[in-house]
Design an enzyme around this catalytic site. Sequence first.
Site, PDB file in Angstrom:
ATOM      1  CG  LEU A   8     -11.742 -26.284 -18.998  1.00 33.91           C
ATOM      2  CD1 LEU A   8     -10.523 -26.888 -19.688  1.00 33.91           C
ATOM      3  CD2 LEU A   8     -13.014 -26.962 -19.488  1.00 33.91           C
ATOM      4  CB  ALA A   9     -14.178 -26.583 -12.440  1.00 37.76           C
ATOM      5  N   GLY A  11     -10.639 -31.057 -12.550  1.00 34.23           N
ATOM      6  CA  GLY A  11      -9.496 -31.623 -11.832  1.00 34.23           C
ATOM      7  C   GLY A  11      -9.851 -31.909 -10.383  1.00 34.23           C
ATOM      8  NE  ARG A  15      -0.517 -31.176  -7.758  1.00 29.66           N
ATOM      9  CZ  ARG A  15      -0.106 -30.490  -8.827  1.00 29.66           C
ATOM     10  NH1 ARG A  15       1.073 -29.886  -8.796  1.00 29.66           N
ATOM     11  NH2 ARG A  15      -0.865 -30.396  -9.897  1.00 29.66           N
ATOM     12  CB  THR A  79      -7.567 -29.056 -21.591  1.00 28.78           C
ATOM     13  OG1 THR A  79      -6.593 -29.318 -22.619  1.00 28.78           O
ATOM     14  CG2 THR A  79      -6.838 -28.919 -20.263  1.00 28.78           C
ATOM     15  CG  ASN A 224      -1.925 -27.057  -9.393  1.00 25.02           C
ATOM     16  OD1 ASN A 224      -3.059 -27.240  -9.862  1.00 25.02           O
ATOM     17  ND2 ASN A 224      -0.906 -26.653 -10.127  1.00 25.02           N
ATOM     18  CB  ALA A 420     -22.975   5.032  41.332  1.00 24.07           C
TER      19      ALA A 420
HETATM   20  C1  UD1 Z   1      -2.643 -26.756 -19.695  1.00 25.06           C
HETATM   21  C2  UD1 Z   1      -2.369 -26.506 -21.145  1.00 25.06           C
HETATM   22  C3  UD1 Z   1      -1.008 -25.823 -21.293  1.00 25.06           C
HETATM   23  C4  UD1 Z   1      -0.991 -24.547 -20.495  1.00 25.06           C
HETATM   24  C5  UD1 Z   1      -1.378 -24.806 -19.052  1.00 25.06           C
HETATM   25  C6  UD1 Z   1      -1.546 -23.523 -18.324  1.00 25.06           C
HETATM   26  C7  UD1 Z   1      -3.435 -28.281 -22.407  1.00 25.06           C
HETATM   27  C8  UD1 Z   1      -3.267 -29.585 -23.076  1.00 25.06           C
HETATM   28  N1  UD1 Z   1      -2.363 -27.753 -21.855  1.00 25.06           N
HETATM   29  O1  UD1 Z   1      -1.686 -27.659 -19.236  1.00 25.06           O
HETATM   30  O2  UD1 Z   1      -0.732 -25.544 -22.666  1.00 25.06           O
HETATM   31  O3  UD1 Z   1       0.292 -23.952 -20.572  1.00 25.06           O
HETATM   32  O4  UD1 Z   1      -2.621 -25.527 -18.969  1.00 25.06           O
HETATM   33  O5  UD1 Z   1      -1.734 -23.796 -16.951  1.00 25.06           O
HETATM   34  O6  UD1 Z   1      -4.523 -27.736 -22.387  1.00 25.06           O
HETATM   35  N2  UD1 Z   1      -9.042 -30.136 -16.712  1.00 25.06           N
HETATM   36  C9  UD1 Z   1     -10.297 -30.684 -16.784  1.00 25.06           C
HETATM   37  N3  UD1 Z   1     -10.447 -31.912 -17.365  1.00 25.06           N
HETATM   38  C10 UD1 Z   1      -9.411 -32.600 -17.871  1.00 25.06           C
HETATM   39  C11 UD1 Z   1      -8.128 -32.042 -17.777  1.00 25.06           C
HETATM   40  C12 UD1 Z   1      -7.974 -30.797 -17.193  1.00 25.06           C
HETATM   41  O7  UD1 Z   1     -11.267 -30.085 -16.346  1.00 25.06           O
HETATM   42  O8  UD1 Z   1      -9.646 -33.703 -18.379  1.00 25.06           O
HETATM   43  C13 UD1 Z   1      -8.891 -28.842 -16.083  1.00 25.06           C
HETATM   44  C14 UD1 Z   1      -8.055 -28.928 -14.815  1.00 25.06           C
HETATM   45  O9  UD1 Z   1      -8.901 -29.060 -13.684  1.00 25.06           O
HETATM   46  C15 UD1 Z   1      -7.345 -27.596 -14.782  1.00 25.06           C
HETATM   47  C16 UD1 Z   1      -7.211 -27.221 -16.254  1.00 25.06           C
HETATM   48  O10 UD1 Z   1      -8.160 -28.010 -16.941  1.00 25.06           O
HETATM   49  O11 UD1 Z   1      -8.110 -26.608 -14.151  1.00 25.06           O
HETATM   50  C17 UD1 Z   1      -5.807 -27.427 -16.812  1.00 25.06           C
HETATM   51  O12 UD1 Z   1      -5.500 -28.795 -16.717  1.00 25.06           O
HETATM   52  P1  UD1 Z   1      -4.030 -29.310 -16.446  1.00 25.06           P
HETATM   53  O13 UD1 Z   1      -4.034 -30.762 -16.501  1.00 25.06           O
HETATM   54  O14 UD1 Z   1      -3.490 -28.625 -15.243  1.00 25.06           O
HETATM   55  O15 UD1 Z   1      -3.284 -28.752 -17.730  1.00 25.06           O
HETATM   56  P2  UD1 Z   1      -1.760 -28.488 -17.870  1.00 25.06           P
HETATM   57  O16 UD1 Z   1      -1.056 -29.771 -18.055  1.00 25.06           O
HETATM   58  O17 UD1 Z   1      -1.296 -27.603 -16.786  1.00 25.06           O
HETATM   59 CA    CA Z   2      -1.982 -26.734 -14.891  1.00 28.21          CA
END
Ligand code: UD1
Ligand code: CA
Length: 454
Positions: A8-9, A11, A15, A79, A224, A420
């Site tokens: 997953l990448a 985001g 920040r 996610t 982040n 030299a």
């Molecule tokens: C998520 C977990 C949480 C866990 C935490 C660990 C869920 C719902 N929650 O929360 O249980 O403790 O990670 O850090 O999974 N991402 C996408 N697309 C999206 C949303 C997120 O690619 O639509 C990626 C983000 O870029 C990131 C990762 O998924 O790399 C986690 O997303 P984030 O929104 O930070 O999840 P948390 O709320 O931290």
């Molecule tokens: Ca997170």
Amino acid sequence: MSLSVVILAAGKGTRMRSNLPKVLHPVAHQSMVEHVIDSARMVNSDNIYLVYGFGGELLQQRIQGDDLTFVEQAQQLGTGHAVDMASAYLKDDEDVLVLYGDVPLTKVSTIEKLINAKQDGGMALLTVNLANPTGYGRIERLGGNVVGIVEQKDATAEQLEITECNTGILLANGGDLKRWLGNLSNENAQGEYYLTDIIAMAHGENKSIHTAHPDTEVEVEGANNRVQLANLERAYQLRKAEELMIAGASLRDPNRIDIRGKVTVGSEVQIDVNCIFEGNVSLADDVAIGANCIIINSQIGQGASIKPNSIIENATIGENCSAGPFARIRPGTEMKAGSHVGNFVEMKNTTMREGAKAGHLTYLGDSDIGKKVNIGAGTITCNYDGVNKSKTIIKDGAFIGSNASLVAPVTIGEMATTGAGSTIAKDVEDNTLAVSRAKQRNIQGWARPTKKAK
Ligand code: UD1
Ligand code: CA
């Protein structure tokens, strides 16, 4: 069984305050997501699906591989939604591992623990106990068994007391995962499709949910912002420093070394503070590296000593050589056994044969320096005429006097000597002295200039 990895990448990484997608920010020599891809490959993944949202073009430019598929998640709906973007590719009868592009330091051994924890028919979660679990999804257990994950924002006061946290990293069967993802809803505090909701679904189907744990928290930390990124960098560097020490190197201060690539060491290697190693570097037994050296893609032979503030790039340093302080050894240089270069000596595309020496203030470019040759201080090879590069050959045992200009192409014969201050533009035969400089005149009784009256 085949293994697919979904990274997953998507985001944006606001920040980071950067135009670069967050996962392309580097830890050591490569971007965070490349570290994650490396780990995926090291557990023998068959396919890697990279779910991206921003900077797709840049990601595809920077990151390549036959095993890589880029999958767009146009809107970040959670996610679960992100993993679902890869569903079309996932096979029913394979294992699917979910990793995060901004969590670069997960050890391969930890991922292997997770893979081993999943028993057939079940799934596996990487969880961690945190003194401060704020923000994380909490692992709910009943009679010791995992039954679900509740997100911070959806948790009751009682659930917020749980310290076992979801790292996000998990492993499930492809068919199960696709079925569960298809049933996710976004009716929760954040209005997102939570990947974490599949745990309760697995439990509802009586699937066993196994857990594994990282050795240290940093393995599951993401970055982040640039402060967190710098923390990951230091953690990574300390890990690399410890690997070197375990392999037999002594580091004066493991907190003051930077390894941006792969360093292999023999025994009794000594490394002083503030050295940077890039690319592939090997240090044989008994090598000593002084403070503030930068060594890039080079091999340093047994017993060699690199004195402080030296820079060595794409070069081979032989046994028992010494270089520096303040030596600059550029690409294509080979120092053979027992040769020596001292302070402010620059070499490029040059071979120093056994026992040759250049002690001070010298430039040797495109040169072949014979055995036991002595290069006097201030010697310059004039290897470039503005258009072409030419070669300087100095044969065994020759002696180059201080402050010589050697105008290439030129050959200095065996056991020849140059005076030299000479500019040597013509070949010198073996056993010959060449002197080429204006004759000195001594003017007796010469009066020094005096200040003119205004
Ligand atoms: C998520 C977990 C949480 C866990 C935490 C660990 C869920 C719902 N929650 O929360 O249980 O403790 O990670 O850090 O999974 N991402 C996408 N697309 C999206 C949303 C997120 O690619 O639509 C990626 C983000 O870029 C990131 C990762 O998924 O790399 C986690 O997303 P984030 O929104 O930070 O999840 P948390 O709320 O931290
Ligand atoms: Ca997170």
